[in-house]
Design a protein around this motif. Sequence first.
Motif, mmCIF file in Angstrom:
data_model
loop_
_atom_site.group_PDB
_atom_site.id
_atom_site.type_symbol
_atom_site.label_atom_id
_atom_site.label_comp_id
_atom_site.label_asym_id
_atom_site.label_seq_id
_atom_site.Cartn_x
_atom_site.Cartn_y
_atom_site.Cartn_z
ATOM 1 N N VAL A 207 0.840 -1.203 0.000
ATOM 2 C CA VAL A 207 0.000 0.000 0.000
ATOM 3 C C VAL A 207 0.875 1.254 0.000
ATOM 4 N N GLU A 208 1.899 1.244 0.825
ATOM 5 C CA GLU A 208 2.807 2.399 0.896
ATOM 6 C C GLU A 208 3.483 2.651 -0.439
ATOM 7 N N GLU A 209 3.859 1.575 -1.131
ATOM 8 C CA GLU A 209 4.563 1.736 -2.404
ATOM 9 C C GLU A 209 3.633 2.244 -3.493
ATOM 10 N N VAL A 210 2.381 1.781 -3.489
ATOM 11 C CA VAL A 210 1.403 2.309 -4.443
ATOM 12 C C VAL A 210 1.181 3.795 -4.196
ATOM 13 N N ARG A 211 1.003 4.168 -2.932
ATOM 14 C CA ARG A 211 0.753 5.583 -2.606
ATOM 15 C C ARG A 211 1.960 6.444 -2.986
ATOM 16 N N ARG A 212 3.152 5.970 -2.660
ATOM 17 C CA ARG A 212 4.375 6.727 -2.964
ATOM 18 C C ARG A 212 4.488 7.025 -4.451
ATOM 19 N N ASN A 213 4.166 6.046 -5.278
ATOM 20 C CA ASN A 213 4.343 6.220 -6.712
ATOM 21 C C ASN A 213 3.146 6.861 -7.393
ATOM 22 N N ALA A 214 1.952 6.681 -6.823
ATOM 23 C CA ALA A 214 0.787 7.391 -7.361
ATOM 24 C C ALA A 214 0.980 8.894 -7.214
ATOM 25 N N ASN A 215 1.650 9.293 -6.154
ATOM 26 C CA ASN A 215 1.884 10.723 -5.926
ATOM 27 C C ASN A 215 2.841 11.331 -6.936
ATOM 28 N N ARG A 216 3.539 10.483 -7.702
ATOM 29 C CA ARG A 216 4.428 11.027 -8.735
ATOM 30 C C ARG A 216 4.054 10.514 -10.126
ATOM 31 N N GLY A 217 2.773 10.211 -10.314
ATOM 32 C CA GLY A 217 2.269 9.965 -11.654
ATOM 33 C C GLY A 217 2.134 8.524 -12.073
ATOM 34 N N PHE A 244 -6.386 -2.978 -2.584
ATOM 35 C CA PHE A 244 -7.417 -2.643 -3.571
ATOM 36 C C PHE A 244 -8.066 -1.301 -3.254
ATOM 37 N N LEU A 245 -8.239 -1.004 -1.976
ATOM 38 C CA LEU A 245 -8.788 0.293 -1.591
ATOM 39 C C LEU A 245 -7.847 1.418 -2.002
ATOM 40 N N GLU A 246 -6.553 1.229 -1.766
ATOM 41 C CA GLU A 246 -5.580 2.256 -2.161
ATOM 42 C C GLU A 246 -5.588 2.463 -3.672
ATOM 43 N N CYS A 247 -5.675 1.376 -4.430
ATOM 44 C CA CYS A 247 -5.715 1.494 -5.890
ATOM 45 C C CYS A 247 -6.981 2.218 -6.343
ATOM 46 N N GLN A 248 -8.105 1.917 -5.690
ATOM 47 C CA GLN A 248 -9.346 2.613 -6.035
ATOM 48 C C GLN A 248 -9.225 4.103 -5.756
ATOM 49 N N GLU A 249 -8.672 4.448 -4.615
ATOM 50 C CA GLU A 249 -8.607 5.858 -4.221
ATOM 51 C C GLU A 249 -7.602 6.651 -5.047
ATOM 52 N N THR A 250 -6.550 6.010 -5.510
ATOM 53 C CA THR A 250 -5.514 6.715 -6.285
ATOM 54 C C THR A 250 -5.689 6.545 -7.790
ATOM 55 N N LYS A 299 -17.261 -4.553 -3.563
ATOM 56 C CA LYS A 299 -16.768 -3.747 -2.451
ATOM 57 C C LYS A 299 -16.013 -2.516 -2.933
ATOM 58 N N PHE A 300 -15.317 -2.657 -4.069
ATOM 59 C CA PHE A 300 -14.501 -1.561 -4.598
ATOM 60 C C PHE A 300 -14.941 -1.248 -6.029
ATOM 61 N N PRO A 301 -16.062 -0.540 -6.178
ATOM 62 C CA PRO A 301 -16.635 -0.317 -7.516
ATOM 63 C C PRO A 301 -15.782 0.558 -8.422
ATOM 64 N N GLY A 302 -14.797 1.258 -7.849
ATOM 65 C CA GLY A 302 -13.916 2.073 -8.679
ATOM 66 C C GLY A 302 -12.612 1.395 -9.033
ATOM 67 N N LEU A 303 -12.417 0.154 -8.580
ATOM 68 C CA LEU A 303 -11.191 -0.585 -8.875
ATOM 69 C C LEU A 303 -11.193 -1.040 -10.329
ATOM 70 N N LYS A 304 -10.057 -0.880 -11.010
ATOM 71 C CA LYS A 304 -9.943 -1.285 -12.410
ATOM 72 C C LYS A 304 -8.914 -2.398 -12.554
ATOM 73 N N TYR A 346 -20.037 -6.637 -13.285
ATOM 74 C CA TYR A 346 -18.799 -6.076 -12.761
ATOM 75 C C TYR A 346 -17.680 -6.150 -13.796
ATOM 76 N N TYR A 347 -17.717 -7.182 -14.631
ATOM 77 C CA TYR A 347 -16.759 -7.243 -15.742
ATOM 78 C C TYR A 347 -16.920 -6.024 -16.641
ATOM 79 N N TYR A 348 -18.129 -5.755 -17.102
ATOM 80 C CA TYR A 348 -18.330 -4.651 -18.035
ATOM 81 C C TYR A 348 -17.997 -3.313 -17.394
ATOM 82 N N ARG A 349 -18.109 -3.212 -16.084
ATOM 83 C CA ARG A 349 -17.851 -1.955 -15.396
ATOM 84 C C ARG A 349 -16.378 -1.747 -15.083
ATOM 85 N N GLN A 350 -15.601 -2.828 -14.875
ATOM 86 C CA GLN A 350 -14.309 -2.652 -14.227
ATOM 87 C C GLN A 350 -13.135 -3.404 -14.848
#
Length: 426
Positions: A207-217, A244-250, A299-304, A346-350
């Motif tokens: 989670v920390e690594e996803v957040r660290r790198n999402a912050n730089r694009g 998955f929550l971190e990926c959805q939020e970022t 649970k995570f409708p914005g997850l791709k 959920y397939y067609y959405r995500q």
Amino acid sequence: MATSDDPQRLRNCGVVMTDRANSPVEIPRIISLDDHLVEPPHLWEQWLPEKFRARGPHVKRQRVGPLGLSDKDGTPTDGVDVPEGEWCDVWHFEDLVYQTKRPIAAVGFPSDQRTLVPITYEEMRPGCYEPAARVSDMRKNHVETSLTFPTFSRFCGQTFLERPDKELSLACVRAYNDFMVEEWCGDSDGALVPLIIIPLWDVTHAVEEVRRNANRGCRAMCFSELPTNLGLPSIHSGYWDPLFLECQETGVVVAMHIGSGWKELPGSPDAPPAVSFSLSSNNAAASLCDFLFSGVLVKFPGLKLLYSEAQIGWIPYILERVDTVWHEHRARAGVFDLVPEPPSTYYYRQVVSCFFRDNFGLRSLIEIGIDNIAFETDYPHGDSTWPDTKLLATEMMKHLSTEDIWKIVRGNAARLLGLSIEDSKA
């Protein structure tokens, strides 16, 4: 120069010829959602913190023989320092000895020469490992933007998961991602899009690594199709929910390449490699079923999710079957309260899956979904369509509308990764 109606050139590219008359289609600049980086020898020597560099991954040029068992006592041999062997650039990292072989850097070699023979960096096209050369090769192949998976690190960073020193492995993961963001993609003017790996053995660090790198694009992270095959918790367990929550939020896409959750595929144990090559989408199908029935996408409708190199022709039956199971058996199949709508919802959405040669899939777009697929070139692997990707795409897609072609080769990928591109469908 062959044109799109050159039959032999098209057959050499793997195109299935039809009797359909040629249509005046134009393929827009491609956004490829599956290409590969052959990590350059300096990567960890330059990007690791000083205290780890002596123990990090490094390359030696050695004469190598075949990998196998010792004639003396049957113990495994790494096949290096063989006096009469061929020269090879060999990666060394803790207990790992990794011989670089031609199929990982196959572009430029005729198809019959893309065999498991050793290779050095000088024998590869520089675009395999050098960013400016990669962008140049992309331009020669009608490709504007590329998402690149690792090679030595393996498709979701398994190399570092499997090593015993986790402090060193975590440093190597972070060094790879620093290289990916700052060196590989940094000066490409957006042509190369960051795709990071994560420390698979620790979800908090992931989670920390996803957040660290999402912050730089960062736009996407590598994940395993079937993490239990790597000795990790399943997606049903809830263990990965913070990730998955971190990926959805970022807005970071969960990208799964075939082979990132490898297990022995169905078939005879003594079958030639052609059998497993032909069944390479099976694990992606299993992974998709896992996600559709796990409740994760509820649970995570914005997850791709992205399935890279999985192709698309298998998808219609899987969607039909999961919906049938949901309608007919959900009460006894363990998903009555977990999945409130037909799984295909959920397939067609995500979910997006990408392909490079799949004529059957392109004839099944009503079931697969025109918004759920994207194109790829697989540079520089043995399956790569470089430098004939535009030629191949023109023949495969000549029966499609301009708008559908734009979505497949460009629009859907841009939407998935959050890229700003022109609105024109032409």
